[in-house]
Design an enzyme around this catalytic site. Structure first.
Site, PDB file in Angstrom:
ATOM      1  N   ASP A  31       0.828  -1.200   0.000  1.00  0.00           N
ATOM      2  CA  ASP A  31       0.000   0.000   0.000  1.00  0.00           C
ATOM      3  C   ASP A  31       0.867   1.257   0.000  1.00  0.00           C
ATOM      4  OD1 ASP A  31      -2.006  -1.777   0.157  1.00  0.00           O
ATOM      5  OD2 ASP A  31      -2.814  -1.084   2.096  1.00  0.00           O
ATOM      6  N   SER A  80     -35.552  -8.431 -12.690  1.00  0.00           N
ATOM      7  CA  SER A  80     -35.243  -9.167 -11.470  1.00  0.00           C
ATOM      8  C   SER A  80     -35.174 -10.656 -11.797  1.00  0.00           C
ATOM      9  CB  SER A  80     -36.281  -8.896 -10.399  1.00  0.00           C
ATOM     10  OG  SER A  80     -37.516  -8.641 -10.977  1.00  0.00           O
ATOM     11  N   LEU A  81     -34.841 -11.437 -10.799  1.00  0.00           N
ATOM     12  CA  LEU A  81     -34.736 -12.877 -10.980  1.00  0.00           C
ATOM     13  C   LEU A  81     -35.867 -13.543 -10.216  1.00  0.00           C
ATOM     14  CD1 LEU A  81     -30.914 -13.268 -10.282  1.00  0.00           C
ATOM     15  CD2 LEU A  81     -32.039 -13.770 -12.451  1.00  0.00           C
ATOM     16  N   ASP A 116     -25.337  -9.464  -2.342  1.00  0.00           N
ATOM     17  CA  ASP A 116     -26.336  -8.663  -1.640  1.00  0.00           C
ATOM     18  C   ASP A 116     -25.889  -7.206  -1.631  1.00  0.00           C
ATOM     19  OD1 ASP A 116     -28.592  -8.075  -0.309  1.00  0.00           O
ATOM     20  OD2 ASP A 116     -28.002  -8.970   1.601  1.00  0.00           O
ATOM     21  N   GLU A 172     -22.884  -5.484  -9.475  1.00  0.00           N
ATOM     22  CA  GLU A 172     -23.367  -5.095  -8.162  1.00  0.00           C
ATOM     23  C   GLU A 172     -22.318  -4.232  -7.461  1.00  0.00           C
ATOM     24  OE1 GLU A 172     -26.358  -6.606  -7.877  1.00  0.00           O
ATOM     25  OE2 GLU A 172     -26.819  -6.725  -5.742  1.00  0.00           O
ATOM     26  N   LYS A 289     -27.504 -19.557 -14.292  1.00  0.00           N
ATOM     27  CA  LYS A 289     -27.885 -19.018 -15.596  1.00  0.00           C
ATOM     28  C   LYS A 289     -27.535 -20.045 -16.663  1.00  0.00           C
ATOM     29  CE  LYS A 289     -26.478 -14.536 -13.896  1.00  0.00           C
ATOM     30  NZ  LYS A 289     -25.415 -13.537 -13.894  1.00  0.00           N
ATOM     31  N   LYS A 313     -32.240 -19.179  -3.243  1.00  0.00           N
ATOM     32  CA  LYS A 313     -31.989 -18.384  -2.031  1.00  0.00           C
ATOM     33  C   LYS A 313     -31.640 -19.251  -0.826  1.00  0.00           C
ATOM     34  CE  LYS A 313     -32.929 -14.331  -2.106  1.00  0.00           C
ATOM     35  NZ  LYS A 313     -34.101 -13.520  -2.402  1.00  0.00           N
TER      36      LYS A 313
HETATM   37  S1  IVH Z   1     -28.161 -11.540 -13.151  1.00  0.00           S
HETATM   38  C1  IVH Z   1     -31.839 -10.762 -15.904  1.00  0.00           C
HETATM   39  N1  IVH Z   1     -26.396 -12.318 -11.370  1.00  0.00           N
HETATM   40  O1  IVH Z   1     -30.233  -9.811  -8.214  1.00  0.00           O
HETATM   41  C2  IVH Z   1     -31.377 -10.824 -14.513  1.00  0.00           C
HETATM   42  N2  IVH Z   1     -28.060 -10.773 -10.685  1.00  0.00           N
HETATM   43  O2  IVH Z   1     -33.143 -10.337  -8.611  1.00  0.00           O
HETATM   44  C3  IVH Z   1     -30.046 -10.199 -14.362  1.00  0.00           C
HETATM   45  N3  IVH Z   1     -27.881 -10.062  -8.368  1.00  0.00           N
HETATM   46  O3  IVH Z   1     -31.079  -6.759  -9.534  1.00  0.00           O
HETATM   47  C4  IVH Z   1     -29.465 -10.387 -13.049  1.00  0.00           C
HETATM   48  N4  IVH Z   1     -26.106 -11.248  -7.872  1.00  0.00           N
HETATM   49  O4  IVH Z   1     -28.755  -6.899  -8.659  1.00  0.00           O
HETATM   50  C5  IVH Z   1     -27.488 -11.552 -11.611  1.00  0.00           C
HETATM   51  N5  IVH Z   1     -24.763 -13.094  -9.933  1.00  0.00           N
HETATM   52  C6  IVH Z   1     -25.836 -12.315 -10.156  1.00  0.00           C
HETATM   53  C7  IVH Z   1     -26.415 -11.497  -9.164  1.00  0.00           C
HETATM   54  C8  IVH Z   1     -27.539 -10.735  -9.470  1.00  0.00           C
HETATM   55  C9  IVH Z   1     -26.994 -10.380  -7.414  1.00  0.00           C
HETATM   56  C10 IVH Z   1     -29.021  -9.143  -8.173  1.00  0.00           C
HETATM   57  C11 IVH Z   1     -29.117  -8.096  -9.234  1.00  0.00           C
HETATM   58  C12 IVH Z   1     -30.556  -8.031  -9.653  1.00  0.00           C
HETATM   59  C13 IVH Z   1     -31.216  -8.953  -8.707  1.00  0.00           C
HETATM   60  C14 IVH Z   1     -32.255  -9.743  -9.465  1.00  0.00           C
END
Ligand code: IVH
Length: 673
Positions: A31, A80-81, A116, A172, A289, A313
């Site tokens: 550092d 969202s997912l 998160d 994120e 995915k 989750k």
């Molecule tokens: S992919 C089409 N990958 O979860 C969906 N999202 O519920 C694209 N999140 O708003 C999201 N980790 O902020 C993806 N490895 C990850 C993630 C992630 C956290 C959050 C993301 C999104 C939310 C969806």
């Protein structure tokens, strides 16, 4: 070496060390050495201001404060997912994916932690960071470029080669746990408020109008995908795409892995679950995915979530604590919600002192009594709830709860309809509690959007009898406001400005703001689209209301009741007289149409309707379909296997929508914000 050469060598070296530290997790200097390089560069730039560049690492300290964040419309919505909470739900997900891929076995997935933090989008044009935005509601976010530039893990320009000329990276923003601890220690030392958890601290740090504040917070960006980008420029697999992002300068999760079939998914879940506590950051599950990007496109989206991905989750956290008392909360429509007052307990990352008991029947069903020891659960940002009672720990004299006959706030009769679980205060807007909630709803972001009118202020305004109805807000003056506790003249001025700004609104917002029972944002939009004018809505009979899509007997009855109440009509008249206004239009069923005057271009195969049908629908709603994309195009509707029109749209920044969004537009004239 000239100062110019030295400065540019230092910049390259510093960025290289950032990359080694944040992306490769393999720093090669201390550092102290890093600081030395940094100071040398600062010194050269101070002595030769003409050498200073906008994307010099020294410029990450934060630019001048902003007055406001500008809105950013996401070219592709940030969705969202869907969630899975059990192995069975994951199995069903894998089955759906395999069926869509013609029954293939052992499908390959990219498995990643579910971070998160806060979703953001970074736009790179010709390799330079030109815009950073929050997710917002998925359709419109806020421009936080100046703040995101302060993160050392956000490349100011892309590394390596082969990146598309326009690239939107999504990921994120997070605080690592140990950085969160350090930040809180610093807050403590300075006598400032501590943050409850890393996520809240990250959110608060990113939404700062003064980027220098953000710069002083050790936020990190971690990439998990891309947004608007021409597919031609990308590899075939999501996992390869993430590898590519690493080459271009982005940190991705080192725990990400390519796994195969249901077995691979569940093994990954177990493995990450084991590691959860030892990870440097908070996660609340894992994400699967479909790895094949062409397959992703084939699976597409349902409403607001992709079919090709799912979040698995972790179970919600639970804790045991004492139930000290049960109080009642009065909601906007008078609903009385029993709330458990708890001995403070740390669960799901925050200290919880109250939890919902939902309603009287729930209390009976769980046999919860005051004085009991209870199990409390909290997941994500949801309201904590009492799950159950440890009956063997019940003390003598534990008391049963009974719903009072009168509202604890206004004394009006409490009524409960035979077919409803909720008891309600019958006081309506006579009840100060309901009035406060109604005002907060009226001022809320998606309603009239009066920034600065929060809980405490509304409390004082109502208790001080300064404001009784929403119309009274438009009569507020500086003199009345500065007399309130804790309101400085500057904030009072800002509030008055926000109130003034809110006068210019939309019919949808206004209808929603009225707070008619059972009329949420979506219904408000349907009503605005269908009637086009407020007077037509107010005059509508049951029959006509039932013609509005998704309006059933219950909603129609709520609207009718609201409109038959003279007090409500009077408040509406006062609001209009105070200058609240919106553009009115023709009812959507008449010519004019939901998308009148707007130009669409179609590309690729839409999932359920043919091109000709889509064209007819658009034209029936007053829109135009054109063959070529230009700056004048309002929307490109893309299906699977889109052509070069999609690339053109992305290059020009024309919004790209899918069939579901096209339908929404045609039905309502706008996209959900
Ligand atoms: S992919 C089409 N990958 O979860 C969906 N999202 O519920 C694209 N999140 O708003 C999201 N980790 O902020 C993806 N490895 C990850 C993630 C992630 C956290 C959050 C993301 C999104 C939310 C969806």
């Amino acid at each position: 070496m000239t100062p110019a050469d030295r400065a540019s060598a230092l910049r390259a070296e510093i960025e290289q060390h950032n990359y080694r530290y944040y992306v490769l997790d393999a720093p090669s200097i201390s550092d102290a050495e890093y600081d030395r390089l940094f100071r040398e560069l600062q010194q050269i730039e101070a002595e030769h201001p003409e050498l200073l560049t906008e994307d010099s690492p020294t410029q990450r300290v934060g630019a001048a404060p902003l007055a406001d964040f500008a809105p950013v419309t996401h070219a592709l919505p940030m969705l969202s997912l869907n969630n899975a909470f059990s192995d069975g739900e994951v199995e069903a997900f894998d089955r759906r994916v395999r069926e869509a891929l013609d029954g293939r076995q052992g499908v390959e997935y990219s498995a990643e932690p579910k971070f998160d933090g806060l979703a953001v989008s970074l736009l790179y044009e010709e390799g330079r960071l030109t815009r950073g935005a929050t997710r917002g509601d998925g359709f419109t976010g806020e421009d936080v470029t100046a703040n995101l530039r302060t993160l050392r893990s956000v490349p100011l320009h892309l590394r390596g080669a082969g990146w598309p000329s326009r690239l939107e990276v999504r990921g994120e923003v997070m605080l690592w746990r140990r950085d969160f601890e350090t930040l809180n220690a610093r807050q403590r030392d300075r006598g400032e408020r501590e943050f409850v958890n890393p996520r809240n601290a990250a959110a608060g740090s990113l939404r700062q109008l003064d980027p220098r504040v953000t710069a002083a917070r050790p936020l990190r960006f971690i990439a998990y995908g891309v947004g608007a980008v021409s597919r031609a420029a990308l590899p075939a697999m999501h996992s390869e795409l993430l590898d590519r992002l690493v080459e271009w300068g982005f940190a991705t999760a080192s725990e990400r892995r390519r796994v195969s079939g249901l077995g691979g998914l569940l093994a990954y879940y177990a493995e990450i679950g084991q590691m959860r506590e030892s990870l440097p950051y908070d996660i609340d599950g894992v994400v699967y995915k479909l790895d094949d990007l062409a397959g992703q496109e084939r699976l597409g989206f349902v409403s607001r979530a992709p079919r090709f991905a799912i979040a698995h989750k972790f179970p919600a956290e639970e804790a045991i604590t004492g139930l000290l008392d049960i109080s009642l909360q009065v909601g906007r429509t008078g609903a009385l919600t029993p709330v458990a007052r708890l001995a403070p307990v740390f669960v799901g990352g925050v200290t919880v002192t109250s939890a919902t008991l939902h309603n009287e029947d729930e209390i009976r069903r769980k046999d919860v009594r005051i004085g009991d020891t209870v199990v409390v659960r909290r997941a994500g940002d949801v309201i904590p709830e009492v799950v159950g009672v440890l009956a063997d720990r019940r003390p003598d004299g534990a008391r049963e709860f009974t719903m009072p006959a009168n509202c604890p706030v206004c004394g009006s009769r409490v009524v409960r309809n035979a077919d409803e679980a909720v008891a309600r205060c019958s006081g309506g807007l006579y009840c100060p509690a309901q009035r406060k909630q109604a005002l907060l709803h009226f001022a809320s972001r998606r309603a009239m959007d009066i920034e600065g009118l929060g809980d405490r202020l509304v409390e004082q305004l109502v208790d001080g009898r300064i404001v009784r109805t929403p119309a009274d807000l438009y009569r507020l003056g500086l003199v009345a406001l500065v007399q309130l506790e804790r309101l400085a003249e500057k904030s009072a001025g800002n509030l008055l400005m926000a109130i003034e700004r809110s006068k210019q609104t939309t019919l949808t917002r206004f209808i929603y703001a009225l707070g008619i029972r059972n009329v949420g944002e979506a219904t408000a939009r349907d009503l605005a689209g269908h009637f086009g004018s407020l007077d037509r809505l107010l005059a509508a009979g049951d029959d006509e209301l039932r013609h509005v899509p998704d309006v059933g007997p219950v909603v129609a009855e709520s609207i009718r009741q609201f409109c038959s109440e003279p007090h409500n009509l009077e408040v509406i008249a006062q609001l209009r007289a105070a200058g609240v206004s919106w553009a009115e239009g023709e009812p959507q069923a008449r010519p004019g149409g939901a998308v009148a005057g707007r130009t669409f271009v179609l590309t690729g195969t839409l999932p359920t309707i043919g091109r000709d049908a889509a064209k007819q629908l658009i034209e029936a709603a007053g829109g135009r379909v054109s063959a070529a994309v230009s700056k004048k195009t309002d929307y490109v509707v893309a299906g699977s296997d889109p052509g070069s029109k999609l690339d053109k749209a992305l290059a020009l920044g024309v919004p790209v929508i899918d069939e579901a969004q096209l339908r929404e537009l045609l039905a309502t004239g706008e996209l959900r914000r």
